[in-house]
Motif scaffolding. Structure first.
Motif, short mmCIF file in Angstrom:
data_model
loop_
_atom_site.label_atom_id
_atom_site.label_comp_id
_atom_site.label_asym_id
_atom_site.label_seq_id
_atom_site.Cartn_x
_atom_site.Cartn_y
_atom_site.Cartn_z
N SER A 4 0.82 -1.21 0.00
CA SER A 4 0.00 0.00 0.00
C SER A 4 0.86 1.26 0.00
N GLU A 5 2.15 1.13 0.25
CA GLU A 5 3.04 2.28 0.30
C GLU A 5 3.43 2.66 -1.13
N ARG A 6 3.12 3.89 -1.50
CA ARG A 6 3.46 4.38 -2.83
C ARG A 6 4.73 5.19 -2.77
N ILE A 7 5.57 4.99 -3.75
CA ILE A 7 6.81 5.76 -3.85
C ILE A 7 6.45 7.13 -4.44
N PRO A 8 6.80 8.21 -3.74
CA PRO A 8 6.52 9.54 -4.30
C PRO A 8 7.34 9.77 -5.57
N THR A 9 6.82 10.56 -6.46
CA THR A 9 7.57 10.93 -7.67
C THR A 9 7.92 12.41 -7.61
N PHE A 10 9.02 12.74 -8.24
CA PHE A 10 9.47 14.13 -8.29
C PHE A 10 8.44 14.92 -9.10
N PRO A 11 8.00 16.06 -8.59
CA PRO A 11 6.98 16.84 -9.31
C PRO A 11 7.43 17.18 -10.73
N ALA A 12 6.54 17.00 -11.69
CA ALA A 12 6.87 17.24 -13.10
C ALA A 12 7.30 18.69 -13.33
N ALA A 13 6.66 19.64 -12.65
CA ALA A 13 7.03 21.05 -12.82
C ALA A 13 8.45 21.30 -12.34
N ALA A 15 10.83 19.02 -12.22
CA ALA A 15 11.72 18.34 -13.17
C ALA A 15 11.93 19.23 -14.40
N LEU A 16 10.87 19.91 -14.81
CA LEU A 16 10.96 20.82 -15.95
C LEU A 16 11.93 21.96 -15.64
N LEU A 17 11.88 22.47 -14.41
CA LEU A 17 12.82 23.52 -14.01
C LEU A 17 14.26 23.03 -14.03
N LEU A 18 14.45 21.76 -13.65
CA LEU A 18 15.81 21.19 -13.65
C LEU A 18 16.40 21.16 -15.05
N ARG A 19 15.55 21.05 -16.06
CA ARG A 19 16.03 21.04 -17.44
C ARG A 19 16.75 22.34 -17.79
N GLY A 20 16.35 23.43 -17.10
CA GLY A 20 16.96 24.73 -17.37
C GLY A 20 18.31 24.93 -16.70
N ILE A 21 18.66 24.04 -15.79
CA ILE A 21 19.95 24.15 -15.10
C ILE A 21 21.00 23.40 -15.92
N PRO A 22 22.09 24.06 -16.25
CA PRO A 22 23.14 23.37 -17.02
C PRO A 22 23.61 22.11 -16.28
N SER A 23 23.79 21.03 -17.03
CA SER A 23 24.17 19.76 -16.41
C SER A 23 25.50 19.87 -15.66
N THR A 61 14.20 7.99 -12.74
CA THR A 61 13.29 8.00 -13.88
C THR A 61 12.37 9.21 -13.93
N ASP A 62 12.24 9.94 -12.83
CA ASP A 62 11.38 11.12 -12.82
C ASP A 62 12.18 12.42 -12.94
N LEU A 63 13.46 12.32 -13.29
CA LEU A 63 14.30 13.49 -13.51
C LEU A 63 14.75 13.51 -14.98
N PRO A 64 15.14 14.69 -15.48
CA PRO A 64 15.50 14.79 -16.90
C PRO A 64 16.93 14.39 -17.23
N GLY A 95 14.74 3.99 -11.18
CA GLY A 95 13.54 4.10 -10.38
C GLY A 95 13.32 5.55 -10.02
N PRO A 96 12.17 5.85 -9.42
CA PRO A 96 11.93 7.23 -9.00
C PRO A 96 13.02 7.70 -8.02
N LEU A 97 13.31 8.99 -8.05
CA LEU A 97 14.33 9.56 -7.18
C LEU A 97 14.07 9.18 -5.72
N ALA A 98 12.82 9.22 -5.28
CA ALA A 98 12.50 8.90 -3.88
C ALA A 98 12.90 7.46 -3.54
N ALA A 99 12.72 6.54 -4.47
CA ALA A 99 13.11 5.14 -4.23
C ALA A 99 14.62 5.02 -4.13
N LEU A 100 15.34 5.72 -5.01
CA LEU A 100 16.81 5.66 -4.99
C LEU A 100 17.36 6.28 -3.71
N LEU A 101 16.80 7.41 -3.29
CA LEU A 101 17.24 8.03 -2.03
C LEU A 101 16.89 7.15 -0.84
#
Length: 188
Positions: A4-13, A15-23, A61-64, A95-101
């Motif tokens: 019943s425990e769901r792994i949280p996912t990184f908010p899509a918005a 993640a979109l902001l992260l795309r703007g940060i140089p790698s 998987t929920d990060l760019p 996996g989702p960032l929350a699972a990896l952390l």
């Protein structure tokens, strides 16, 4: 892990902001975090044995982006690359960032994540198991490592972080530190 425990996912918005940060910025911050962790836990990568030469693709998987970790490398031990990279690797952990952390901090069981399909392992599973055991043995706490990386400023940062971190963890459901630590210690 309870079904019943769901792994949280990184908010899509976000993640979109992260795309703007140089790698290179993300890579520099994550490389510093890995450097501090290996300074504080010098046997961390020694425990990998023959797998220290492996290249691990860490895929939140929920990060760019994805991260290539090559423990044996003397320079460029960590690289941040676009999600569609064709970089050679020996193993992929996805996996989702929350699972990896949660896996790093010991708040999720790796086997349960794997069997629930919240975590995907491809390639050299023996290398992945060696990495997991090395991290578990070192009892890595990424928040403590990040604070330690602040050097003399950690004494100023630790008190507010020790109050804010548990709140953020409760609100997001994401493990940002190792459980049952009795609070972050800025002197360690």
């Amino acid at each position: 892990m309870d079904q019943s425990e769901r792994i949280p996912t990184f908010p899509a918005a976000a993640a979109l902001l992260l795309r703007g940060i140089p790698s290179i910025v993300i890579e520099t911050l994550l490389s510093r975090l890995v450097a501090v962790a290996t300074e504080r836990h010098p046997r961390l990568f020694d425990r990998l044995g023959v797998h220290a030469g492996s290249r691990y693709l860490i895929d939140p998987t929920d990060l760019p982006f994805v991260v290539i970790l090559h423990p044996a490398a003397t320079d460029g031990r960590l690289r941040v690359l676009p999600r569609d990279t064709t970089q050679l690797r020996d193993a992929r952990i996805g996996g989702p960032l929350a699972a990896l952390l949660g896996l790093v901090h010991g708040s999720y069981d790796g086997d349960a994540l794997f069997f629930s399909r919240d975590l995907v392992v491809e390639g050299d599973t023996e290398a992945v198991l060696a990495l997991r055991n090395a991290i578990d043995d070192a009892e890595i706490d990424l928040s403590a490592e990040a604070l330690h990386g602040l050097g003399p400023l950690r004494a100023l940062a630790a008190p507010p972080v020790s109050h804010i971190l548990p709140l953020v963890e409760r609100l997001t459901g994401v493990s940002l530190s190792r459980p049952n630590r009795g609070g972050l210690q800025h002197g360690r």
